[in-house]
Structure formats: C-alpha cells, structure tokens
Scaffold this active site. Structure first.
Site, PDB file in Angstrom:
ATOM      1  N   HIS A  53       2.095   1.107   2.557  1.00 13.74           N
ATOM      2  CA  HIS A  53       2.362  -0.207   3.675  1.00 13.74           C
ATOM      3  C   HIS A  53       1.193  -0.270   5.137  1.00 13.74           C
ATOM      4  O   HIS A  53       1.525   1.171   5.365  1.00 13.74           O
ATOM      5  CB  HIS A  53       2.784  -0.674   4.164  1.00 13.74           C
ATOM      6  N   GLU A  55       3.144  -0.834   8.076  1.00 18.91           N
ATOM      7  CA  GLU A  55       3.581  -0.267   8.825  1.00 18.91           C
ATOM      8  C   GLU A  55       3.729   1.399   8.741  1.00 18.91           C
ATOM      9  O   GLU A  55       4.284   1.419   9.277  1.00 18.91           O
ATOM     10  CB  GLU A  55       4.919  -1.142   9.060  1.00 18.91           C
ATOM     11  N   CYS A  83       8.113  -5.654   4.956  1.00 20.14           N
ATOM     12  CA  CYS A  83       8.954  -6.566   3.365  1.00 20.14           C
ATOM     13  C   CYS A  83      10.133  -5.480   3.806  1.00 20.14           C
ATOM     14  O   CYS A  83      10.222  -4.499   5.072  1.00 20.14           O
ATOM     15  CB  CYS A  83       8.031  -5.379   2.652  1.00 20.14           C
ATOM     16  N   CYS A  86       9.607  -1.088   4.157  1.00 20.65           N
ATOM     17  CA  CYS A  86       8.897  -1.062   5.638  1.00 20.65           C
ATOM     18  C   CYS A  86       9.656  -1.774   6.909  1.00 20.65           C
ATOM     19  O   CYS A  86      10.196  -0.800   7.989  1.00 20.65           O
ATOM     20  CB  CYS A  86       7.852  -2.506   5.844  1.00 20.65           C
TER      21      CYS A  86
END
Length: 160
Positions: A53, A55, A83, A86
């Site tokens: 992801h 992040e 999410c 993260c």
C-alpha cells in the site's frame, strides 16, 4: 505549511499507481519543516504483494531516510483514508499527523468504519480528513468506472 502542495504530490503518485493498474492511492510523508521524507503509491498489482500500500511504501522510505523507525513529528498525506493495516503501521511508526483526502467507506480506519486511533493503543495521531477530497475521490471513481463501465460490482470486490 502548504498542505495542498503535499496532497497534490500524493495525487500525482496516485495517478502513477493507476497507470500501472493499481488502485490510485498516493502518500507523502514530511517532517515538521515540510521536507519530504518518503513517498509511496499502491503497488499491489505490479509487485503481487498484498501489503504494498502507498502508506507502507512511504513509511519504509521515510524510516530509511531518517535511519529510525520513529516518525514522531511527521505528517502523512494520503489520498484515501487508511485501512486497518496502514493504520497499524502509522501507529507503530508513531506518525504525529494524518491528512487524508477521500473517505474509505469499506475499510477506513479514521472514522468511516471505525477510528482505530481512538482505541487503547500507545499512540494517537491528529487526524484531518477531506483535504482535496473531491479530486481524490474523483480519481478513484474514474479508476473504478474503467473496471466496471456498466456500473456493476465486480464478482470479487475484495480483490481490487
């Protein structure tokens, strides 16, 4: 600090992710002086990695730049509400502030589904949502419309 400047950089990273077939999410991490410490974009499709992801990518880069896993006074700019994974990485990295663009109604952990940062964890960053929200949400909408031009839901939405 010019928060829109950093979110626009995150949007550019999100567009790069989209050009590689990934969900358009971009992230920038700055120090308190506004120096960019790390950047990331979704790379799940290209790297075949569920944890790739934006992040996580940006946190890894920022930690490497500082030579520390602690990002206490950092600000994380991300185009989509983080999410659970993260959010956990943000807590573990001790990031001081989160500024996100679009809400994530299915998995957002800054208040859309739940606010993980209000739980009994050891770290509680400041959270600001809605930064360039229309532009962030518009990019996501455009991406998903190309996947589902008829407006239908894919057979396995969790795989997107």
């Amino acid at each position: 600090m010019n928060h829109e400047f950093y979110m626009r950089r995150a949007l550019a990273l999100a567009e790069e992710a989209m050009s590689h077939g990934d969900v358009p999410v971009g992230c920038v991490i700055t120090d308190e002086a506004g120096v960019i410490l790390g950047e990331g974009r979704n790379r799940r499709q290209i790297s075949h990695d569920a944890t790739a992801h934006a992040e996580v990518q940006a946190i890894r880069e920022a930690c490497g730049m500082l030579g520390s896993w602690r990002l206490r006074n950092a600000t994380l700019y991300v185009t989509l509400e983080p999410c659970p994974m993260c959010a956990g990485a943000i807590i573990n990295a001790r990031i001081g502030t989160i500024r996100y663009g679009a809400r994530e109604e299915q998995s957002g952990c800054c208040g859309s589904v739940l606010n993980l940062f209000e739980e009994r964890f050891h770290h509680h960053p400041k959270i600001y949502g809605g930064l360039l929200e229309a532009e962030c949400a518009g990019l996501l909408r455009m991406f998903f419309q190309t996947l589902r031009p008829d407006g239908g839901v894919p057979a396995e939405p969790q795989d997107i």
